[in-house]
Write a protein that holds these residues in place. Sequence first.
Motif, PDB file in Angstrom:
ATOM      1  N   CYS A   1      41.369  41.554  86.532  1.00 36.04           N
ATOM      2  CA  CYS A   1      41.700  42.682  87.521  1.00 36.04           C
ATOM      3  C   CYS A   1      43.559  42.424  87.519  1.00 36.04           C
TER       4      CYS A   1
ATOM      5  N   THR B   1      44.575  41.982  90.430  1.00 32.46           N
ATOM      6  CA  THR B   1      44.898  40.974  91.468  1.00 32.46           C
ATOM      7  C   THR B   1      44.988  39.617  90.651  1.00 32.46           C
TER       8      THR B   1
ATOM      9  N   HIS C   1      36.570  38.455  89.808  1.00 32.93           N
ATOM     10  CA  HIS C   1      35.948  39.090  90.655  1.00 32.93           C
ATOM     11  C   HIS C   1      35.014  40.343  90.116  1.00 32.93           C
TER      12      HIS C   1
ATOM     13  N   CYS D   1      35.242  45.767  90.401  1.00 34.44           N
ATOM     14  CA  CYS D   1      36.407  46.162  91.302  1.00 34.44           C
ATOM     15  C   CYS D   1      37.228  47.193  91.089  1.00 34.44           C
TER      16      CYS D   1
END
Length: 334
Positions: free
Chosen positions: A44, A46, A66, A153
């Motif tokens: 991701c 992030t 995640h 996500c």
Amino acid sequence: MQAWVVDQPGPVDDERHPLVRVERPVPEPGPGEVRVRVRTCGVCRTDLHLTEGDLVPRRPRVTPGHEVVGVVDRLGSGSTRWREGDRIGVPWLAHTCGICRFCVSGRENLCLRPRFTGWDVDGGYAAYTVVDEAYAYALPEAFDDVEAAPLLCAGIIGYRALLRANLPEGGRLGIYGFGGSAHLTAQVALARGARVHVMTRSPEAQRLALELGVASVGDADAAPPEPLDSAILFAPVGTLVPPALAALDRGGTLAVAGIYLSDIPALNYQEHLFEERALQSVTANTRRDGEEFLAEAARIGLRVSAVPYPMDRADTALRDLRDDRVNGAAVLVI
Ligand SMILES: [Zn+2]
Ligand SMILES: [Zn+2]
């Protein structure tokens, strides 16, 4: 076990990479937790922000990741929700307090004491991870391990951004930036009857958007061919906020999907906000958002455009993401 950790956060460049591989003991699940043998883990944006230090690490040498798909291989004491051998998903939201004013009013995404996977607790760039059993998801069988990872996500947060963008029935939606999250969200909007316009500079992303059935594609800051009821900014680029607001019809909403955004330039009230245009951020998600999204994804036969990388090339995957070389979602595979 092998695990990737963020050593000294800083820019990823050709010589230096803050993500390093280490040997760690296999984690033991605590009370109410289960241990997951990782099969795939989505990459991701992030993770990139965390590695590069845009997001301040909340735990030294944390293992990112995640969007974890794996198999339960050990139950912690008192864990009853899953059985050994179950395929489950480990998402961004790792824990909420359950007692703050946001948790008790159905807004656990705004919890005052949340924990996040791959930020506060170790995530899935590793052979094993542990998860609080109440925050894991059952995964629809329609999606294989590679396809299921980005749903956890990119899919869920995009879904929440779509909700926050207040798209009316059959409305006109603008999407700014078209990567792992946007290509999933666009399909949900299309299945709901929206007319979707995509703004991105990448020719491959434009091609993918057209294949999925969007009405138009244009450059990153181009004006869409019609005024928008709703828009979602997926690119972490604050300079796109003014053109996206200007593209809204009266009463329209721009939702910003990311956890990180570069600075927004000065706005002009008349041009960007007056006539009840709204600027809306998106913060994490509730477990209910996740359950709803996964059910809808299976129902509409969501197509996941994923690019697999071997787990031992996580550093390369992050570098490719930084360089906009991933069309769709990068997924690490063990
Ligand atoms: Zn709370
Ligand atoms: Zn994420």
